[in-house]
Design an enzyme around this catalytic site. Structure first.
Site, PDB file in Angstrom:
ATOM      1  N   HIS A  71      11.670  -0.924  11.490  1.00  0.00           N
ATOM      2  CA  HIS A  71      10.918  -1.449  10.303  1.00  0.00           C
ATOM      3  C   HIS A  71      11.480  -2.748  10.124  1.00  0.00           C
ATOM      4  O   HIS A  71      10.513  -3.587   9.999  1.00  0.00           O
ATOM      5  CB  HIS A  71      11.600  -0.923   8.938  1.00  0.00           C
ATOM      6  CG  HIS A  71      11.082   0.731   8.677  1.00  0.00           C
ATOM      7  ND1 HIS A  71      12.171   1.608   8.710  1.00  0.00           N
ATOM      8  CD2 HIS A  71       9.979   1.220   8.492  1.00  0.00           C
ATOM      9  CE1 HIS A  71      11.583   2.921   8.539  1.00  0.00           C
ATOM     10  NE2 HIS A  71      10.225   2.783   8.341  1.00  0.00           N
ATOM     11  N   GLN A 112       0.939  13.051   2.058  1.00  0.00           N
ATOM     12  CA  GLN A 112       0.939  13.033   3.315  1.00  0.00           C
ATOM     13  C   GLN A 112       2.018  14.149   3.848  1.00  0.00           C
ATOM     14  O   GLN A 112       2.095  14.210   5.174  1.00  0.00           O
ATOM     15  CB  GLN A 112       1.159  11.786   4.237  1.00  0.00           C
ATOM     16  CG  GLN A 112       2.590  11.068   4.051  1.00  0.00           C
ATOM     17  CD  GLN A 112       2.428   9.888   4.522  1.00  0.00           C
ATOM     18  OE1 GLN A 112       1.890   8.533   3.898  1.00  0.00           O
ATOM     19  NE2 GLN A 112       3.164   9.382   5.593  1.00  0.00           N
ATOM     20  N   LYS A 165       4.881   3.727  17.387  1.00  0.00           N
ATOM     21  CA  LYS A 165       5.238   4.915  17.506  1.00  0.00           C
ATOM     22  C   LYS A 165       4.355   6.106  16.991  1.00  0.00           C
ATOM     23  O   LYS A 165       4.122   7.066  17.396  1.00  0.00           O
ATOM     24  CB  LYS A 165       6.437   4.949  16.869  1.00  0.00           C
ATOM     25  CG  LYS A 165       7.229   6.342  16.988  1.00  0.00           C
ATOM     26  CD  LYS A 165       8.763   6.256  16.734  1.00  0.00           C
ATOM     27  CE  LYS A 165       9.192   7.623  16.541  1.00  0.00           C
ATOM     28  NZ  LYS A 165       8.649   8.448  15.457  1.00  0.00           N
ATOM     29  N   ASP A 166       3.826   5.564  15.665  1.00  0.00           N
ATOM     30  CA  ASP A 166       2.878   6.654  15.252  1.00  0.00           C
ATOM     31  C   ASP A 166       1.359   6.086  15.632  1.00  0.00           C
ATOM     32  O   ASP A 166       0.655   5.599  14.655  1.00  0.00           O
ATOM     33  CB  ASP A 166       2.870   6.455  13.686  1.00  0.00           C
ATOM     34  CG  ASP A 166       4.016   6.987  13.008  1.00  0.00           C
ATOM     35  OD1 ASP A 166       4.375   8.239  13.305  1.00  0.00           O
ATOM     36  OD2 ASP A 166       4.900   6.279  12.598  1.00  0.00           O
ATOM     37  N   SER A 187      13.689   6.290  14.359  1.00  0.00           N
ATOM     38  CA  SER A 187      12.852   7.130  13.264  1.00  0.00           C
ATOM     39  C   SER A 187      13.715   7.504  12.083  1.00  0.00           C
ATOM     40  O   SER A 187      14.986   7.685  12.151  1.00  0.00           O
ATOM     41  CB  SER A 187      12.136   8.351  13.757  1.00  0.00           C
ATOM     42  OG  SER A 187      11.858   9.212  12.875  1.00  0.00           O
TER      43      SER A 187
END
Ligand code: PAF
Length: 274
Positions: free
Chosen positions: A34, A58, A146-147, A182
């Site tokens: 982040h 989500q 990554k996503d 993560s």
């Protein structure tokens, strides 16, 4: 840094800003991944807004919504030190009403890979990202590679809904052992931390095969699977083009190799952009 929790307070804080706005949406439990997004956004814009919101829509039934790591105090410190101008931390009531209008992930790209394993996840993700992009008034919004599928769908949403914001893809950040950072890595216990490294190792093996001239995706996937034997369960290994169509051959500059696997409690994802 101003911390705001309501739409009104956010609007008021934004009124004081002139120039470009960089925006980094997060679900908190901030880590170096982040921070890399925040630092890039800081560098490339006049002002910086970060949001922290663990978005319930989500998460699927039975997923880790309640257990999702929450580290508000530490997150606020990180944002302050990183030079964030506005930290938006809304509650669920601020973000949602009872009978919401929903937007849906596209029928094909939204329901393969992550979308197939977590049906409905992308609908909720897109719903909140649409809200957050609109609220932030961002010039540039930063998302991690990554996503990868999330990033592709957000880019498509912005295009399909003619939204006036640039989506900036940012590189994956890894720890010294190669594990992609993560928030869910905190679920890894003891030897699982070592076993989880097979995921990035499988991607490294794929890279080496490609460097050595291999292009056949079935051959590469088979080899990756053998490297992934330390995982408890491999959900998928996929090799796709940047539009997320499965491909028979790797094309340099237009391929993404993706892995999803369970190691102990967490389900981990990682990928490599070729
Ligand atoms: O990637 C995430 O952390 C979340 O999916 C996002 C983009 C903040 C939306 O809740």
């Amino acid at each position: 840094m101003v911390i705001v929790q309501t739409i009104e307070a956010l609007e008021e804080a934004k009124n004081a800003l002139t120039g470009s706005i960089g925006f980094v949406p997060t679900m908190g439990a901030l880590h170096k991944g982040h921070l890399a997004l925040i630092q890039q956004a800081k560098q490339e814009n006049d002002h910086l807004i970060v949001s922290i919101f663990v978005n319930p829509t989500q998460f699927l039934e039975g997923e880790d919504l309640d257990a999702y790591p929450r580290k508000e105090e530490a997150d606020i410190k990180i944002c302050k030190l990183a030079g964030v101008d506005i930290l938006f931390m809304p509650t669920i009531d601020v973000m949602y009403e009872e009978d919401e209008l929903c937007i849906g992930a596209p029928a094909v790209r939204g329901y393969i890979l992550e979308g197939e394993k977590r049906p409905g996840h992308f609908d909720g993700m897109l719903q909140v990202v649409m809200k957050l992009l609109n609220l932030s008034g961002a010039t540039n919004a930063y998302f991690g590679k990554k996503d990868a599928q999330q990033l592709a769908l957000i880019t498509q949403m912005v295009k399909n809904y003619f939204m006036d914001v640039n989506i900036i893809p940012c590189n994956i950040v890894r720890d010294d052992n190669g594990l992609a950072l993560s928030s869910r890595n905190v679920y890894l216990e003891g030897e699982e931390k070592t076993r989880a490294l097979c995921i990035s190792r499988s991607l490294k093996r794929a890279t080496n095969m490609i460097i050595a001239g291999e292009r056949n995706t079935e051959v590469i996937k088979k080899e990756m699977l053998s490297v992934l034997e330390d995982a408890d369960q491999v959900e998928y290994i996929a090799i796709v083009d940047r539009e997320f169509n499965a491909v028979d051959n790797v094309e340099i500059g237009n391929t993404i190799i993706l892995v999803a696997a369970w190691v102990g409690k967490p389900r981990l994802i990682d990928n490599l952009w070729i």
